[in-house]
Design an enzyme around this catalytic site. Structure first.
Site, PDB file in Angstrom:
ATOM      1  N   PRO A 150      -3.018 -12.184   9.989  1.00  0.00           N
ATOM      2  CG  PRO A 150      -1.053 -12.272  11.236  1.00  0.00           C
ATOM      3  CD  PRO A 150      -1.599 -12.591   9.883  1.00  0.00           C
ATOM      4  CG  ASP A 151      -7.521  -7.788  13.323  1.00  0.00           C
ATOM      5  OD1 ASP A 151      -6.826  -6.882  13.831  1.00  0.00           O
ATOM      6  OD2 ASP A 151      -8.691  -7.604  12.948  1.00  0.00           O
TER       7      ASP A 151
ATOM      8  CE  LYS B 153       9.149 -11.408 -14.037  1.00  0.00           C
ATOM      9  NZ  LYS B 153      10.034 -10.555 -14.883  1.00  0.00           N
TER      10      LYS B 153
ATOM     11  CE  LYS C 156      -8.660  -0.466  12.279  1.00  0.00           C
ATOM     12  NZ  LYS C 156      -7.727   0.064  11.264  1.00  0.00           N
TER      13      LYS C 156
ATOM     14  CG  PHE D  92      -3.246   5.389  13.279  1.00  0.00           C
ATOM     15  CD1 PHE D  92      -2.953   6.597  12.656  1.00  0.00           C
ATOM     16  CD2 PHE D  92      -2.891   5.227  14.606  1.00  0.00           C
ATOM     17  CE1 PHE D  92      -2.321   7.616  13.354  1.00  0.00           C
ATOM     18  CE2 PHE D  92      -2.259   6.241  15.311  1.00  0.00           C
ATOM     19  CZ  PHE D  92      -1.967   7.446  14.679  1.00  0.00           C
TER      20      PHE D  92
ATOM     21  CG  ASN E  87      -0.234  -0.091   2.519  1.00  0.00           C
ATOM     22  OD1 ASN E  87       0.554   0.789   2.865  1.00  0.00           O
ATOM     23  ND2 ASN E  87      -0.491  -1.165   3.273  1.00  0.00           N
TER      24      ASN E  87
END
Length: 449
Positions: A347-348, A329, A380, A366, A252
């Protein structure tokens, strides 16, 4: 052996305590010259400072007699340390902006010696975003800014903003005198060579164990008398990279800047900070122990190993999924359909930490959202079981600039409600959040049975 100190006395009722600081410094054998600002002269007189220091007191930038005997440039540089006590919100704002419209600010801008500020102001002034931003700027400029004491003020309000105890100020002065000058003031380039924190092009099976490092001079740079002294705090920052094959990964846009700023701000308040960092190219903040990881699973393991902690601030943008990476690859095949990636949930880390038997007293998550920011943050907060959520909007060009940029607009979501913070530099957001964390941990200690 006594040192030479230039004491700048700002305005405010706390100015009378500068006399006690001056008296103690003289008892310890130091030579003290005083500059009294016009606002300071509303509370104490030049005669008082002259009697205590046994030196002339300087009050005006264009005093011809003073300029003939000792110009303001010489006055700013003959001392071993410049002390501003009390450092008002106004004085620190002018220092941060580089203004020099009177004797005090001209000396501060002209000096090549270390500067120490002992703040004193109303609690609302101290917590105002402008002051938070100014303090962050001063600290970035190598100015030593003490943390104010908390308590009842002359105006009747309660909170942080009281001038630190004179003995604490003297101790901070002597500690500053014992340290070498900041290299920046001597014109020395001390930036370390860049060393990447992650190696590209490795398969998941080749991923090494987390690597631990500490910023040079960390023990000296962490505050020893701040409000978080003795507190262990865990911070996560940056993205995670989830390998697909030896050259590709899921990731990200997170830069890690906000998390690194928070880790540094907590260390400056005296905390023992462990920073678990995803693959970013940021220098380790002074006073912070850093553990480098790449994947979400590595981050989860590093978080578990960093416990116990008094607080955990989960700033990292952890990837929700990973895939079973291939050892070679993945190649395009003419005429063949694109390969299918079978996503496996990671995993959270935040939820697991909130429900852990080793749960810190304060857990902060966050949330980067593209729509219904507050609603998603509240959901959340409930789903993860944490204490606070710091949420921001990353939709559109403005929001995307948050991930990688130097400023942020956040909402602090708690069980008590929502606070909308103004658009601030990420460093200022970090300083403000660190102050709130310090206050929360102090309150939780008072509530322990």
């Amino acid at each position: 052996m006594g040192k030479r100190i230039l004491l700048i006395v700002g305005g405010g009722i706390a100015a009378f305590k500068a006399c006690e600081v001056l008296r103690t410094l003289r008892k310890r054998g130091h030579t003290v010259r005083c500059v009294l600002t016009p606002a300071g002269a509303e509370f104490i007189t030049p005669m008082t400072l002259a009697a205590l220091s046994e030196q002339p007191v300087h009050t005006a930038l264009f005093a011809l007699k003073d300029e003939a005997e000792m110009g303001h440039i010489e006055l700013s540089r003959e001392a071993d340390l410049v002390v501003v006590c009390p450092a008002t919100a106004n004085l620190m704002a002018r220092m941060a902006a580089g203004l020099c419209d009177d004797l005090a600010t001209t000396l501060l801008l002209a000096t090549d010696k270390p500067v120490l500020c002992a703040p004193a102001m109303n609690v609302r002034m101290w917590l105002h975003p402008a002051t938070v931003r100014n303090v962050a700027q001063l600290r970035a400029d190598d100015v030593i800014v003490m943390e104010p004491d908390e308590g009842m003020m002359a105006c009747g309000e309660f909170g942080p903003g009281r001038l630190p105890d004179p003995d604490a100020i003297v101790a901070a002065i002597e500690e500053a005198l014992d340290k070498p000058f900041p290299a920046r003031l001597l014109g020395i380039d001390t930036a370390p060579p860049f060393v990447p924190s992650a190696v590209e092009g490795r398969a998941a099976s080749d991923a090494p164990e987390a690597r631990t490092s500490m910023a040079p001079g960390a023990n000296e740079d962490r505050a020893d008398r701040g409000p978080l002294t003795g507190q262990r705090i865990l911070v996560t920052a940056g993205p995670t990279h989830e390998p697909i094959d030896p050259v590709r990964y899921i990731a990200n846009r997170s830069s890690g800047k906000q998390g690194f700023a928070i880790a540094g701000a907590l260390a400056r308040l005296g905390a023992e900070v462990t920073l678990v960092a995803g693959p970013v190219t940021l220098p380790t903040p002074p006073g912070v122990t850093r553990i480098d990881v790449e994947t979400a699973r590595e981050m989860a393991a590093a978080v578990e190993q960093a416990l116990p902690a008094d607080a955990a601030i989960m700033v990292a943008a952890v990837a929700d999924w990973h895939v079973d990476a291939t050892a070679i690859k993945i190649k395009k095949q003419p005429g063949a359909a694109p390969p299918t990636l079978a996503l496996v949930q990671n995993p959270d880390i935040l939820a697991g930490l909130s429900r852990s038997a080793k749960r810190p007293r304060l857990v902060i998550g966050f949330a980067a959202e593209t729509n219904d920011v507050i609603a998603h943050a509240r959901a959340k907060l409930a789903a993860k079981g944490c204490d606070w959520i710091v949420a921001n909007d990353v939709s559109g060009p403005t929001g995307q600039s948050v991930m990688g940029g130097d400023a942020n607009s956040v909402h602090l979501v708690t069980a008590q409600g929502v606070e909308d913070w103004p658009h601030l530099p990420k460093q200022a957001v970090a300083e403000r959040l660190a102050q709130r964390i310090a206050a929360s941990l102090a309150q939780s200690l008072l509530e322990l049975p």
